[in-house]
Design an enzyme around this catalytic site. Structure first.
Site, PDB file in Angstrom:
ATOM      1  N   HIS A  18      -5.866  -1.819  14.845  1.00 27.70           N
ATOM      2  CA  HIS A  18      -6.510  -2.053  13.553  1.00 27.70           C
ATOM      3  C   HIS A  18      -5.709  -1.443  12.407  1.00 27.70           C
ATOM      4  CE1 HIS A  18     -10.783  -3.418  14.893  1.00 27.70           C
ATOM      5  NE2 HIS A  18      -9.832  -3.914  15.668  1.00 27.70           N
ATOM      6  N   ASP A  32      -7.648  -9.069  26.001  1.00 26.54           N
ATOM      7  CA  ASP A  32      -7.679  -8.374  24.722  1.00 26.54           C
ATOM      8  C   ASP A  32      -6.763  -7.168  24.802  1.00 26.54           C
ATOM      9  OD1 ASP A  32      -8.373  -7.697  22.100  1.00 26.54           O
ATOM     10  OD2 ASP A  32     -10.502  -8.116  22.427  1.00 26.54           O
ATOM     11  N   GLU A  68     -14.581 -12.633  17.086  1.00 28.83           N
ATOM     12  CA  GLU A  68     -14.734 -11.510  18.016  1.00 28.83           C
ATOM     13  C   GLU A  68     -14.883 -10.199  17.268  1.00 28.83           C
ATOM     14  OE1 GLU A  68     -13.391  -8.171  20.649  1.00 28.83           O
ATOM     15  OE2 GLU A  68     -12.608  -8.846  18.712  1.00 28.83           O
ATOM     16  N   GLU A  69     -14.136 -10.061  16.173  1.00 33.85           N
ATOM     17  CA  GLU A  69     -14.096  -8.788  15.450  1.00 33.85           C
ATOM     18  C   GLU A  69     -15.403  -8.473  14.715  1.00 33.85           C
ATOM     19  OE1 GLU A  69     -11.979  -6.622  15.870  1.00 33.85           O
ATOM     20  OE2 GLU A  69     -10.042  -7.510  16.364  1.00 33.85           O
ATOM     21  N   HIS A  76      -9.251 -14.005  21.639  1.00 31.40           N
ATOM     22  CA  HIS A  76      -9.738 -14.353  20.300  1.00 31.40           C
ATOM     23  C   HIS A  76      -8.613 -14.534  19.293  1.00 31.40           C
ATOM     24  CE1 HIS A  76      -9.553 -10.311  18.241  1.00 31.40           C
ATOM     25  NE2 HIS A  76      -9.784  -9.823  19.443  1.00 31.40           N
ATOM     26  N   ASP A  87      -3.775  -7.505  17.875  1.00 29.04           N
ATOM     27  CA  ASP A  87      -5.187  -7.639  18.256  1.00 29.04           C
ATOM     28  C   ASP A  87      -5.725  -8.891  17.567  1.00 29.04           C
ATOM     29  OD1 ASP A  87      -7.861  -7.338  18.863  1.00 29.04           O
ATOM     30  OD2 ASP A  87      -8.130  -5.507  17.694  1.00 29.04           O
TER      31      ASP A  87
END
Length: 354
Positions: A321, A233, A210-211, A70, A180
């Protein structure tokens, strides 16, 4: 001046991808980079109404494989501009509000980007009750350093906000924002450049949103209807103080993760077995991955257009994150090598049925 790291991969491209901005639903800048990197390495490129971009290398058979990574990173959207010129935000993706204080951000407006700072009140000015208050994303505000009238003229509700951070090398790791999932997007692009004349048709898919719920992958699986799908991922590397070895998901520097499960999927055992066999044959470092919570595009692809055999390769990453996500260079190399060898040896004759 820091010396150029001697990696077995294109570090400048990885740096460019991770430093670029693209929150869920607004991945335009990343799409441009993906299209540029596909040029000359795939047979054709297509995109859809959601913004997924697919570069296809035609194979010798009708058997089709989808590889997905992604493009989006977690960020924010402006929900209000106060009379004093402060921005209030709505989250796009899962944030821990504790990591946001005093971070620089970029506000993306129709008239260009603005730098802002997420406000942080000095602790010695807080009452005891305020100090005990649990931080919440909805309490976050951005200070543009502008008068209220000017801020309201330049920023409107719906403008996007992403984190501002450079990517750098720290010891044996690459560290920055949006590894990410840009590190896996990068791995996918590197593999696409290494593969020639495959036995099967390979669709390299750069997915969106995706998130916020695997939305791009779910739509993509309907449009492409592959015979086999692999997602790439990052995964948790919690090999840090405060965790016991038995609780580690992965360990930095121990190789590419071969996913057994996460919160969205249980991967196909036969796909896992072949990934392990390919890694062993080519002496590629690998480790099993069991992620207790959190989803990936693997889950979005598993039952689109009916049941599909799926697997996933993961890059172990610390501090997910945040703006300090960190991946070991050897794990990045292992991920590229494993994906390349898996695809090169895919004949379309392997039986993944259960």
């Amino acid at each position: 001046m820091t010396a150029q790291p001697d990696f077995a991969f294109d570090y400048p491209l990885l740096k460019e991808l991770t430093e670029a901005h693209g929150v869920p639903g607004y991945e335009d800048r990343i799409r441009e980079l993906v299209r540029r990197e596909f040029d000359g390495h795939v047979d054709h490129v297509q995109s859809d109404a959601m913004g997924n971009v697919v570069g296809t290398i035609d194979g010798a058979s009708d058997y089709e494989v989808v590889i997905a990574a992604h493009m989006d990173e977690i960020g924010f959207i402006v929900r209000h501009v106060t009379d004093d010129g402060f921005l209030q935000l709505d989250a796009l993706g899962g944030w821990d509000p504790a990591v946001l204080k005093a971070q620089r951000v970029v506000v993306h407006t129709d008239d260009g980007d603005l730098t802002g700072v997420i406000g942080s009140v000095p602790p010695h000015t807080l009452a005891e009750e305020q100090k005990k208050k649990e931080p919440k994303v909805e309490d976050v505000f951005v200070d543009l350093g502008l008068p209220g009238e000017e801020a309201n003229e330049r920023v409107t509700v719906g403008d996007l906000v992403s984190m501002e951070q450079t990517t750098t090398v720290v010891g044996n790791t690459v560290t920055g924002k949006s590894l990410d999932d840009r590190v896996c997007l990068f791995a996918m692009l590197e593999a696409a450049k290494r593969i020639e004349n495959p036995a099967v048709t390979i669709h390299f898919a750069a997915t969106v949103q995706e998130e916020v719920g695997l939305r791009g992958a779910e739509a993509l699986g309907v449009d492409l209807d592959p015979d086999l799908a692999l997602a790439l991922d990052v995964t948790v590397a919690n090999d840090v103080p405060g965790f016991k070895p038995g609780d580690y998901v992965t360990t930095l520097g121990e190789g590419a993760g071969i996913k057994l499960k996460d919160g969205s999927v249980i991967t196909n055992p036969k796909v896992n077995k072949r990934l392990r066999a390919v890694a062993a044959e080519h002496d590629i470092p690998r480790q099993p991955e069991i992620l207790p919570a959190g989803g990936t595009d693997t889950g979005g692809l598993q039952n689109s257009s009916g049941a599909k055999p799926v697997g996933a390769i993961s890059v172990p990453t610390r501090y997910l994150h945040t703006v300090a996500e960190s991946a070991h260079y050897a794990d990045i190399e292992a991920t590229i090598d494993l994906l390349t060898q898996f695809l090169t040896s895919e004949t379309g004759q392997h039986d993944y049925s259960l």
